[in-house]
Design a protein around this motif. Structure first.
Motif, PDB file in Angstrom:
ATOM      1  N   MET A 143       0.857  -1.187   0.000  1.00  0.00           N
ATOM      2  CA  MET A 143       0.000   0.000   0.000  1.00  0.00           C
ATOM      3  C   MET A 143       0.891   1.234   0.000  1.00  0.00           C
ATOM      4  O   MET A 143       1.866   1.285   0.754  1.00  0.00           O
ATOM      5  CB  MET A 143      -0.897   0.044   1.251  1.00  0.00           C
ATOM      6  N   PRO A 144       0.599   2.228  -0.835  1.00  0.00           N
ATOM      7  CA  PRO A 144       1.419   3.440  -0.847  1.00  0.00           C
ATOM      8  C   PRO A 144       1.160   4.294   0.395  1.00  0.00           C
ATOM      9  O   PRO A 144       0.173   4.087   1.104  1.00  0.00           O
ATOM     10  CB  PRO A 144       0.958   4.157  -2.119  1.00  0.00           C
ATOM     11  N   PRO A 145       2.038   5.267   0.673  1.00  0.00           N
ATOM     12  CA  PRO A 145       1.846   6.116   1.851  1.00  0.00           C
ATOM     13  C   PRO A 145       0.680   7.095   1.651  1.00  0.00           C
ATOM     14  O   PRO A 145       0.355   7.399   0.505  1.00  0.00           O
ATOM     15  CB  PRO A 145       3.177   6.852   1.979  1.00  0.00           C
ATOM     16  N   GLU A 146       0.092   7.589   2.728  1.00  0.00           N
ATOM     17  CA  GLU A 146       0.338   7.179   4.077  1.00  0.00           C
ATOM     18  C   GLU A 146      -0.653   6.088   4.425  1.00  0.00           C
ATOM     19  O   GLU A 146      -1.862   6.260   4.236  1.00  0.00           O
ATOM     20  CB  GLU A 146       0.172   8.382   5.030  1.00  0.00           C
ATOM     21  N   ASP A 147      -0.125   4.981   4.914  1.00  0.00           N
ATOM     22  CA  ASP A 147      -0.974   3.850   5.255  1.00  0.00           C
ATOM     23  C   ASP A 147      -0.236   3.013   6.302  1.00  0.00           C
ATOM     24  O   ASP A 147       0.963   2.788   6.166  1.00  0.00           O
ATOM     25  CB  ASP A 147      -1.268   3.028   3.989  1.00  0.00           C
ATOM     26  N   LYS A 148      -0.933   2.564   7.333  1.00  0.00           N
ATOM     27  CA  LYS A 148      -0.310   1.721   8.367  1.00  0.00           C
ATOM     28  C   LYS A 148      -1.388   0.929   9.088  1.00  0.00           C
ATOM     29  O   LYS A 148      -2.505   0.798   8.595  1.00  0.00           O
ATOM     30  CB  LYS A 148       0.558   2.544   9.318  1.00  0.00           C
ATOM     31  N   ASP A 149      -1.049   0.345  10.226  1.00  0.00           N
ATOM     32  CA  ASP A 149      -2.010  -0.410  11.056  1.00  0.00           C
ATOM     33  C   ASP A 149      -2.688  -1.521  10.249  1.00  0.00           C
ATOM     34  O   ASP A 149      -3.924  -1.646  10.237  1.00  0.00           O
ATOM     35  CB  ASP A 149      -3.076   0.523  11.647  1.00  0.00           C
ATOM     36  N   ALA A 150      -1.877  -2.341   9.581  1.00  0.00           N
ATOM     37  CA  ALA A 150      -2.419  -3.384   8.696  1.00  0.00           C
ATOM     38  C   ALA A 150      -2.250  -4.773   9.296  1.00  0.00           C
ATOM     39  O   ALA A 150      -1.313  -5.025  10.054  1.00  0.00           O
ATOM     40  CB  ALA A 150      -1.712  -3.324   7.344  1.00  0.00           C
ATOM     41  N   ARG A 160      -9.725 -15.251  -2.287  1.00  0.00           N
ATOM     42  CA  ARG A 160      -8.956 -14.021  -2.092  1.00  0.00           C
ATOM     43  C   ARG A 160      -8.514 -13.840  -0.643  1.00  0.00           C
ATOM     44  O   ARG A 160      -9.288 -14.059   0.289  1.00  0.00           O
ATOM     45  CB  ARG A 160      -9.797 -12.810  -2.512  1.00  0.00           C
ATOM     46  N   TYR A 161      -7.281 -13.394  -0.473  1.00  0.00           N
ATOM     47  CA  TYR A 161      -6.826 -12.967   0.844  1.00  0.00           C
ATOM     48  C   TYR A 161      -7.464 -11.614   1.160  1.00  0.00           C
ATOM     49  O   TYR A 161      -7.876 -10.877   0.244  1.00  0.00           O
ATOM     50  CB  TYR A 161      -5.306 -12.819   0.873  1.00  0.00           C
ATOM     51  N   ALA A 162      -7.528 -11.292   2.434  1.00  0.00           N
ATOM     52  CA  ALA A 162      -8.110 -10.005   2.838  1.00  0.00           C
ATOM     53  C   ALA A 162      -7.191  -9.335   3.853  1.00  0.00           C
ATOM     54  O   ALA A 162      -6.477 -10.018   4.607  1.00  0.00           O
ATOM     55  CB  ALA A 162      -9.496 -10.214   3.450  1.00  0.00           C
ATOM     56  N   MET A 163      -7.188  -8.023   3.843  1.00  0.00           N
ATOM     57  CA  MET A 163      -6.316  -7.262   4.752  1.00  0.00           C
ATOM     58  C   MET A 163      -7.040  -6.008   5.239  1.00  0.00           C
ATOM     59  O   MET A 163      -7.717  -5.334   4.462  1.00  0.00           O
ATOM     60  CB  MET A 163      -5.037  -6.862   3.999  1.00  0.00           C
ATOM     61  N   LEU A 164      -6.868  -5.722   6.508  1.00  0.00           N
ATOM     62  CA  LEU A 164      -7.335  -4.450   7.061  1.00  0.00           C
ATOM     63  C   LEU A 164      -6.153  -3.493   7.114  1.00  0.00           C
ATOM     64  O   LEU A 164      -5.018  -3.909   7.374  1.00  0.00           O
ATOM     65  CB  LEU A 164      -7.902  -4.665   8.475  1.00  0.00           C
ATOM     66  N   HIS A 165      -6.388  -2.235   6.889  1.00  0.00           N
ATOM     67  CA  HIS A 165      -5.315  -1.240   6.926  1.00  0.00           C
ATOM     68  C   HIS A 165      -5.920   0.138   7.088  1.00  0.00           C
ATOM     69  O   HIS A 165      -7.137   0.306   7.071  1.00  0.00           O
ATOM     70  CB  HIS A 165      -4.450  -1.337   5.653  1.00  0.00           C
ATOM     71  N   ARG A 166      -5.062   1.161   7.250  1.00  0.00           N
ATOM     72  CA  ARG A 166      -5.563   2.475   7.579  1.00  0.00           C
ATOM     73  C   ARG A 166      -4.857   3.569   6.750  1.00  0.00           C
ATOM     74  O   ARG A 166      -3.844   4.116   7.167  1.00  0.00           O
ATOM     75  CB  ARG A 166      -5.381   2.720   9.070  1.00  0.00           C
ATOM     76  N   PRO A 167      -5.391   3.816   5.553  1.00  0.00           N
ATOM     77  CA  PRO A 167      -4.847   4.935   4.778  1.00  0.00           C
ATOM     78  C   PRO A 167      -5.282   6.268   5.393  1.00  0.00           C
ATOM     79  O   PRO A 167      -6.303   6.337   6.079  1.00  0.00           O
ATOM     80  CB  PRO A 167      -5.472   4.743   3.394  1.00  0.00           C
ATOM     81  N   VAL A 168      -4.508   7.297   5.140  1.00  0.00           N
ATOM     82  CA  VAL A 168      -4.854   8.638   5.634  1.00  0.00           C
ATOM     83  C   VAL A 168      -5.083   9.537   4.434  1.00  0.00           C
ATOM     84  O   VAL A 168      -4.240   9.601   3.537  1.00  0.00           O
ATOM     85  CB  VAL A 168      -3.724   9.215   6.510  1.00  0.00           C
ATOM     86  N   SER A 169      -6.219  10.212   4.410  1.00  0.00           N
ATOM     87  CA  SER A 169      -6.441  11.152   3.308  1.00  0.00           C
ATOM     88  C   SER A 169      -6.107  12.565   3.763  1.00  0.00           C
ATOM     89  O   SER A 169      -6.118  12.864   4.958  1.00  0.00           O
ATOM     90  CB  SER A 169      -7.882  11.068   2.811  1.00  0.00           C
ATOM     91  N   PRO A 183      -5.467 -11.700  -4.693  1.00  0.00           N
ATOM     92  CA  PRO A 183      -5.376 -13.115  -5.082  1.00  0.00           C
ATOM     93  C   PRO A 183      -4.072 -13.749  -4.615  1.00  0.00           C
ATOM     94  O   PRO A 183      -3.965 -14.972  -4.538  1.00  0.00           O
ATOM     95  CB  PRO A 183      -5.432 -13.056  -6.617  1.00  0.00           C
ATOM     96  N   ASP A 184      -3.055 -12.939  -4.304  1.00  0.00           N
ATOM     97  CA  ASP A 184      -1.711 -13.493  -4.094  1.00  0.00           C
ATOM     98  C   ASP A 184      -0.912 -12.818  -2.974  1.00  0.00           C
ATOM     99  O   ASP A 184       0.288 -13.051  -2.856  1.00  0.00           O
ATOM    100  CB  ASP A 184      -0.919 -13.382  -5.404  1.00  0.00           C
ATOM    101  N   LEU A 185      -1.539 -11.967  -2.185  1.00  0.00           N
ATOM    102  CA  LEU A 185      -0.909 -11.190  -1.110  1.00  0.00           C
ATOM    103  C   LEU A 185      -0.021 -10.049  -1.625  1.00  0.00           C
ATOM    104  O   LEU A 185       0.536  -9.301  -0.839  1.00  0.00           O
ATOM    105  CB  LEU A 185      -0.075 -12.078  -0.159  1.00  0.00           C
ATOM    106  N   ARG A 186       0.162  -9.948  -2.935  1.00  0.00           N
ATOM    107  CA  ARG A 186       1.009  -8.874  -3.480  1.00  0.00           C
ATOM    108  C   ARG A 186       0.188  -7.775  -4.136  1.00  0.00           C
ATOM    109  O   ARG A 186       0.518  -6.598  -4.032  1.00  0.00           O
ATOM    110  CB  ARG A 186       1.976  -9.429  -4.528  1.00  0.00           C
ATOM    111  N   HIS A 187      -0.845  -8.167  -4.855  1.00  0.00           N
ATOM    112  CA  HIS A 187      -1.652  -7.208  -5.610  1.00  0.00           C
ATOM    113  C   HIS A 187      -2.991  -7.048  -4.906  1.00  0.00           C
ATOM    114  O   HIS A 187      -3.731  -8.021  -4.764  1.00  0.00           O
ATOM    115  CB  HIS A 187      -1.845  -7.692  -7.046  1.00  0.00           C
ATOM    116  N   TRP A 188      -3.282  -5.832  -4.488  1.00  0.00           N
ATOM    117  CA  TRP A 188      -4.465  -5.596  -3.650  1.00  0.00           C
ATOM    118  C   TRP A 188      -5.446  -4.667  -4.348  1.00  0.00           C
ATOM    119  O   TRP A 188      -5.044  -3.706  -5.007  1.00  0.00           O
ATOM    120  CB  TRP A 188      -4.035  -5.007  -2.302  1.00  0.00           C
ATOM    121  N   GLY A 189      -6.733  -4.973  -4.186  1.00  0.00           N
ATOM    122  CA  GLY A 189      -7.759  -4.128  -4.782  1.00  0.00           C
ATOM    123  C   GLY A 189      -9.093  -4.331  -4.105  1.00  0.00           C
ATOM    124  O   GLY A 189      -9.175  -4.870  -3.008  1.00  0.00           O
ATOM    125  N   ASP A 190     -10.160  -3.912  -4.797  1.00  0.00           N
ATOM    126  CA  ASP A 190     -11.516  -3.983  -4.244  1.00  0.00           C
ATOM    127  C   ASP A 190     -11.564  -3.287  -2.875  1.00  0.00           C
ATOM    128  O   ASP A 190     -12.146  -3.802  -1.928  1.00  0.00           O
ATOM    129  CB  ASP A 190     -11.961  -5.450  -4.140  1.00  0.00           C
TER     130      ASP A 190
END
Ligand code: BMA
Length: 327
Positions: A143-150, A160-169, A183-190
């Motif tokens: 995930m590009p910055p700023e993003d953390k707490d994943a 599909r794998y799933a991940m929680l995270h916290r981007p900042v706008s 699908p692979d832990l590298r490419h994230w969407g939806d």
């Protein structure tokens, strides 16, 4: 009326501080360390393994493994950093690596750590894998910055794998917990917002973030998150609960209106950043159903609190389903 002892707090206390707190400080470290805090946690056989954030006197952090039989004392700490930034190969780690969350992912037979890589463009989410906490292989920044707490979920949904995270706008849009799929832990969407920071006077107004990884329970995925209240005296980091649907983590079933844990003690108030409790790991002890929550105190030390899973779920049953409540 006079009280001989401290009067009871009438709010329910779900999480109980361990008498040995703080359980780890920089003085326990086998090499020079400024502060030790915000550890990922897991159980490996009969040992508790912590991946502790260690900050040095440059202000940069790395991660070091600490192991203990009882999860409280007699920690064996790696003699050198276990997972250090490698900015020459991974430029996104220019200013260190922080705050690992650990998830055992069954279909990979590995622990996946989601951590903050502190890049020159801001903090971002990176993933790495390990089977033994000795060697680690990076999956890279996800995930590009700023993003953390994943943190990654322990199993896939569909394929599909799933991940929680916290981007900042930027601006006043707030910092919310998002859910993304891969699908692979590298490419994230939806990507979608899952839990919004509230607004105004709320304890979790404007900025929230995931604490430890989601914990699978019979009633749903248990979520513990921090809310950051900006006050005239500085920020206050407090913790609240939510519950997600087991098969569809996009559905938030419950969310606590009140915080359930907040800085109270000296080791949570006095340190580099006062009034901070910041958990990155928890372990559910089967079969007694006790949760061990490992959290950073004031960005300076590591502490432990315990809770009964049945009490936490019982409390959540009394909490509203988010869509029925006005913000
Ligand atoms: C957050 C994170 C945590 C830290 C907290 C309080 O943004 O950087 O690592 O514990 O702030 O300073």
């Amino acid at each position: 009326m006079q009280h001989a002892t401290k009067p009871p707090n009438l709010y329910p206390e779900l999480f109980h501080r361990h008498a040995a707190n703080p359980i780890l400080t920089a003085r326990d470290w086998p090499y020079p360390a400024h502060t030790v805090f915000n550890a990922g946690a897991c159980q490996v056989g009969d040992e508790t393994v912590l991946l502790v954030r260690v900050e040095d006197r440059r202000g940069h952090s790395h991660l070091t493994v600490a192991r203990s039989r009882d999860g409280v004392s007699n920690w064996r700490i790696d003699a050198v950093p276990s997972f250090a930034a490698e900015p020459a190969r991974y430029p996104e780690e220019a200013w260190g690596v922080e705050d690992a969350r650990l998830t055992w992912v069954d279909d990979r037979n590995q622990w996946i750590l989601a951590y903050t890589a502190y890049s020159r463009s801001g903090p971002l989410v990176s993933l790495a894998a390990t089977a033994d906490f000795t060697s680690f292989s990076r999956l890279g920044p996800v995930m590009p910055p700023e993003d953390k707490d994943a943190a990654v979920f322990p199993r896939r949904f569909g394929n599909r794998y799933a991940m929680l995270h916290r981007p900042v706008s930027t601006g006043s849009f707030g910092a919310h917990i998002w859910l993304s799929f891969s699908p692979d832990l590298r490419h994230w969407g939806d990507h979608r917002v899952l839990i919004r920071a509230r607004r105004g006077a709320w304890w979790d107004a404007n900025k929230i973030g995931l604490g430890p990884p989601p914990l699978e329970t019979a009633e749903g995925w248990l979520i513990l998150y921090h809310g950051v209240r900006a006050t005239a005296g500085g920020c206050l980091y407090r913790l609240g609960l939510a519950l997600l649907d087991l098969e569809d983590p996009c559905r938030v079933l419950r969310r606590s209106d009140q915080w359930v844990f907040a800085p109270e003690t000296a080791y949570e108030h006095q340190g580099d950043v006062g009034a901070v409790v910041f958990p990155c790991g928890w372990i559910l002890d089967e079969p007694n159903g006790t949760i061990r929550l490992y959290y950073g105190g004031a960005d300076t030390c590591l502490a432990l609190a315990t809770a009964e899973l049945s009490d936490v779920l019982g409390h959540l049953r009394t909490c509203p389903a988010p869509r029925t409540r006005k913000r």
